[in-house]
Motif scaffolding. Structure first.
Motif, short mmCIF file in Angstrom:
data_model
loop_
_atom_site.label_atom_id
_atom_site.label_comp_id
_atom_site.label_asym_id
_atom_site.label_seq_id
_atom_site.Cartn_x
_atom_site.Cartn_y
_atom_site.Cartn_z
N ALA A 348 0.83 -1.21 0.00
CA ALA A 348 0.00 0.00 0.00
C ALA A 348 0.87 1.26 0.00
CB ALA A 348 -0.93 -0.01 1.21
N GLU A 349 1.98 1.20 0.73
CA GLU A 349 2.86 2.36 0.77
C GLU A 349 3.49 2.61 -0.60
OE1 GLU A 349 5.69 1.73 3.84
OE2 GLU A 349 4.22 1.83 5.47
N LEU A 350 3.87 1.54 -1.29
CA LEU A 350 4.45 1.70 -2.62
C LEU A 350 3.44 2.31 -3.59
CD1 LEU A 350 6.72 1.25 -4.67
CD2 LEU A 350 5.84 -1.08 -5.02
N LEU A 351 2.20 1.84 -3.57
CA LEU A 351 1.18 2.38 -4.46
C LEU A 351 0.89 3.84 -4.13
CD1 LEU A 351 0.79 -0.65 -5.20
CD2 LEU A 351 -1.65 -0.17 -5.41
N GLN A 352 0.90 4.18 -2.85
CA GLN A 352 0.66 5.57 -2.46
C GLN A 352 1.77 6.48 -2.99
OE1 GLN A 352 -2.18 6.64 -0.84
NE2 GLN A 352 -1.39 8.68 -1.38
N ASP A 353 3.03 5.98 -2.94
CA ASP A 353 4.15 6.77 -3.46
C ASP A 353 4.01 6.99 -4.96
OD1 ASP A 353 5.23 6.90 -0.96
OD2 ASP A 353 6.65 5.26 -1.26
N ALA A 386 11.98 -2.30 -6.33
CA ALA A 386 12.33 -1.39 -7.43
C ALA A 386 11.69 -1.84 -8.73
CB ALA A 386 13.85 -1.32 -7.58
N MET A 387 11.70 -3.15 -8.99
CA MET A 387 11.09 -3.66 -10.22
C MET A 387 9.58 -3.48 -10.21
SD MET A 387 13.10 -7.16 -11.24
CE MET A 387 14.78 -7.12 -11.87
N ILE A 388 8.94 -3.76 -9.07
CA ILE A 388 7.48 -3.61 -8.99
C ILE A 388 7.10 -2.14 -9.13
CG2 ILE A 388 5.45 -3.98 -7.55
CD1 ILE A 388 6.74 -6.51 -8.75
N GLU A 389 7.92 -1.24 -8.58
CA GLU A 389 7.66 0.19 -8.77
C GLU A 389 7.74 0.55 -10.25
OE1 GLU A 389 9.10 4.54 -7.00
OE2 GLU A 389 10.38 2.76 -6.76
N ARG A 390 8.72 -0.04 -10.95
CA ARG A 390 8.85 0.22 -12.38
C ARG A 390 7.61 -0.28 -13.12
NH1 ARG A 390 10.23 3.17 -16.54
NH2 ARG A 390 11.53 2.16 -18.12
N VAL A 391 7.07 -1.44 -12.73
CA VAL A 391 5.84 -1.98 -13.35
C VAL A 391 4.69 -1.01 -13.16
CG1 VAL A 391 4.09 -3.80 -13.15
CG2 VAL A 391 6.51 -4.41 -13.20
N LEU A 392 4.52 -0.52 -11.92
CA LEU A 392 3.42 0.40 -11.63
C LEU A 392 3.59 1.72 -12.39
CD1 LEU A 392 3.12 -0.25 -7.80
CD2 LEU A 392 1.53 -0.99 -9.59
N GLN A 393 4.82 2.21 -12.47
CA GLN A 393 5.06 3.45 -13.21
C GLN A 393 4.67 3.30 -14.68
OE1 GLN A 393 9.20 4.13 -12.47
NE2 GLN A 393 8.86 5.16 -10.50
N ASN A 394 5.07 2.19 -15.29
CA ASN A 394 4.75 1.99 -16.71
C ASN A 394 3.25 1.86 -16.92
OD1 ASN A 394 7.47 2.01 -17.14
ND2 ASN A 394 7.62 -0.05 -18.00
N LEU A 462 4.96 -1.73 -21.85
CA LEU A 462 4.26 -2.96 -21.49
C LEU A 462 5.15 -4.19 -21.67
CD1 LEU A 462 0.66 -2.31 -22.91
CD2 LEU A 462 1.50 -2.09 -20.55
N ALA A 463 6.06 -4.17 -22.63
CA ALA A 463 7.00 -5.28 -22.78
C ALA A 463 7.88 -5.39 -21.54
CB ALA A 463 7.86 -5.08 -24.03
N ILE A 464 8.30 -4.25 -20.98
CA ILE A 464 9.09 -4.26 -19.75
C ILE A 464 8.25 -4.79 -18.59
CG2 ILE A 464 10.25 -2.79 -18.06
CD1 ILE A 464 11.14 -1.02 -20.41
N VAL A 465 6.99 -4.39 -18.51
CA VAL A 465 6.08 -4.90 -17.46
C VAL A 465 5.99 -6.41 -17.50
CG1 VAL A 465 3.65 -4.99 -16.76
CG2 VAL A 465 4.73 -2.79 -17.27
N LYS A 466 5.75 -6.94 -18.67
CA LYS A 466 5.59 -8.39 -18.80
C LYS A 466 6.89 -9.12 -18.42
CE LYS A 466 4.12 -12.03 -21.99
NZ LYS A 466 5.22 -12.93 -21.61
N ARG A 467 8.03 -8.61 -18.87
CA ARG A 467 9.29 -9.27 -18.58
C ARG A 467 9.60 -9.27 -17.10
NH1 ARG A 467 12.02 -13.35 -19.03
NH2 ARG A 467 14.28 -13.16 -19.15
N ILE A 468 9.35 -8.14 -16.40
CA ILE A 468 9.59 -8.07 -14.96
C ILE A 468 8.70 -9.05 -14.21
CG2 ILE A 468 9.35 -6.60 -12.93
CD1 ILE A 468 10.33 -4.26 -14.60
N LEU A 469 7.41 -9.10 -14.58
CA LEU A 469 6.50 -10.02 -13.88
C LEU A 469 6.82 -11.48 -14.21
CD1 LEU A 469 3.14 -8.08 -14.17
CD2 LEU A 469 4.64 -8.30 -12.19
N ASP A 470 7.32 -11.74 -15.42
CA ASP A 470 7.78 -13.10 -15.73
C ASP A 470 8.91 -13.51 -14.80
OD1 ASP A 470 5.96 -13.42 -17.74
OD2 ASP A 470 7.35 -12.92 -19.37
N LEU A 471 9.83 -12.59 -14.52
CA LEU A 471 10.94 -12.90 -13.61
C LEU A 471 10.44 -13.15 -12.20
CD1 LEU A 471 13.60 -10.29 -14.82
CD2 LEU A 471 13.59 -12.76 -15.23
N HIS A 472 9.31 -12.57 -11.83
CA HIS A 472 8.72 -12.80 -10.51
C HIS A 472 7.79 -14.02 -10.48
CE1 HIS A 472 10.18 -8.73 -9.62
NE2 HIS A 472 9.96 -9.00 -8.33
#
Length: 496
Positions: A348-353, A386-394, A462-472
């Protein structure tokens, strides 16, 4: 073990060998009996002739009637020497005239018709070595059963003729043979046949094991090679040939997949070079055009116009830097040079930021950006922050770009048991159904995308989003309706 080829071959061969052993046993028993009959008939082939030649005439008189007294006396003498024989007097047509059987049980054989054909064959056997023995003739006591015999013609005084018919394997001999049917010798022969069959099966098993050893080694090597590349490989069933066939088919599929991946990679590389050239050339051309305008016109341009040109050039420089950064980030993700660093943090804190960071950009576009009610929970997840923040930013950047003024963008958190679901929803123009499978491809844009939004997008978000979530180990899902908006969502595991 039971699926091994040599074991199955031995199990299949064992019943065949047992059957072959049984057939050989019965054939041996049969031909042993035949050999015994042949030996008995050959040894006594001239018995009837000898008896006729050493007896005084009168067994059959000229009227064709037998002298029963002489017959009985003769039978007593012969059967005292060899109790297994039975003597009969036959007329010229082979009909029994007399016998000397003691203690006769069953029907009297007098009058029984004896087959003449075997008699003629046996009579010719003394002069023709080509006649095969044993020659079986009629047994007067049991006409339905053939038996070995000896025969010779009798020439009575005054003319006429009859025959002395000697059954060599009489009832007494048959009774003794029947008693030997369960003898120790036959049991030993049966046991010997069974042991020989088992020994043959064991030898066959060892031979198959030796012959199939290279096949087993090759199968194990192929399975090991396949399992190294397939962590989810299951244990195989069947013998070595079946396992080998499955392994070869799996390897063939893997090779085909590798070729397909190579072709896809080569195609993507060509597309990437083309897209990079286009994406970098466009802002560079704009930058060059504005800078050249400022330099060429010099003092002829007023200060506000010069400042506008420079701000536009700077904006294109920022866009160029962003596209280069996205390319660099995606290349590192694809090359495996970035691995998620698992850590526990409050989602929740990350989404608020993220909402706070994009609030000003949303206000400039006239879009409402907020965190959904009920999403201020204290649950923590395990992921690379950091990666999840990048996903949310994109995702937020993408939502703002395609949401018109007056629209809304909402970030939300939902509890799904062991996972937390994060979603980014907007009320933008939406995505057509036939475009949904392609939105995570590099540089893909719908042909009817709004030019304003497309011009500021690198096509890699969106390609970066998918690749980061694939790694997770997570999957991003998208739901969209034209003119009603789009929703992106994915799951992250809750921290224990």
């Amino acid at each position: 073990m039971w699926r091994r080829l040599h074991v199955r071959a031995a199990l299949v061969a064992a019943p065949l060998l047992l059957g072959l052993g049984a057939v050989m046993y019965f054939l041996l028993q049969h031909y042993s009996a035949q050999a015994a009959l042949e030996a008995g008939q050959r040894m006594n082939l001239g018995l009837a002739r000898y008896i006729v030649e050493h007896q005084p005439p009168g067994l059959i008189n000229s009227a064709g009637r037998p002298d029963k007294g002489l017959v009985k006396e003769l039978a007593v003498q012969v059967m005292a020497i060899n109790p297994s024989v039975e003597l009969y007097l036959l007329d010229t047509n082979g009909r029994v005239l007399a016998h000397a059987l003691e203690g006769l049980r069953g029907p009297d054989p007098v009058g029984v018709q004896v087959d003449m054909a075997p008699m003629r064959r046996l009579l010719s056997a003394e002069n023709d070595a080509g006649v095969l023995l044993p020659v079986l003739g009629t047994d007067p006591r049991s006409p339905a059963r053939a038996n070995i015999f000896s025969v010779w013609a009798i020439a009575p005084p005054g003319g006429g003729m009859g025959y002395l018919y000697v059954v060599l394997n009489g009832s007494a001999a048959q009774g003794v043979a029947a008693g030997l049917g369960n003898s120790g010798a036959l049991r030993a022969m049966a046991i010997g046949a069974a042991l020989s069959t088992l020994l043959a099966a064991a030898v066959l098993w060892l031979a198959w094991r030796h012959l199939t050893r290279p096949l087993r080694q090759l199968t194990d090597e192929l399975k090991s090679f396949r399992d190294d590349g397939d962590a989810g490989a299951q244990s195989e069933s069947g013998d070595e040939i079946g396992v080998l066939r499955n392994a070869v088919q799996t390897l063939r599929q893997r090779i085909a997949q590798q070729f397909q991946r190579l072709e896809d990679s080569d195609r993507q590389r060509r597309e990437l070079v083309s897209n990079i050239s286009h994406d970098l050339r466009t802002p560079l051309s704009s930058i060059q055009g504005y800078v050249e305008t400022v330099l060429l016109r010099g003092e002829a341009i007023d200060a506000p116009t010069r400042a506008a040109h420079l701000r536009t050039a700077l904006r294109h420089v920022d866009l160029l830097g962003k596209r280069i950064a996205d390319l660099f980030e995606l290349s590192k993700l694809d090359a495996g040079r970035i691995e998620p660093r698992q850590e526990m943090f409050c989602l929740a804190e990350l989404l608020q930021d993220v909402v706070q960071n994009y609030r000003l950009a949303a206000e400039r576009r006239g879009v409402s950006l907020s965190l959904a009610a009920g999403s201020h929970m204290k649950a923590k997840v395990l992921a690379d922050i950091a990666m999840i923040e990048r996903v949310l930013q994109n995702l937020v950047d993408n939502a703002l770009r395609y949401t018109a003024s007056g629209g809304t963008v909402v970030l939300a958190i939902e509890n799904h048991g062991a996972f937390m679901q994060i979603s980014v929803s907007d009320t933008g123009r939406g995505i057509e159904t036939n475009h949904l499978p392609h939105i995570f491809e590099r540089y893909w844009r719908a042909s009817d995308a709004e030019e304003a939004g497309a011009s500021t997008s690198s096509g890699l978000g969106l390609a970066i989003v998918k690749r980061i979530l694939d790694l997770h180990g997570s999957v991003v899902r998208v739901h969209s309706e034209l003119k009603r908006g789009t929703r992106f969502e994915f799951l992250l595991p809750q921290a224990a």
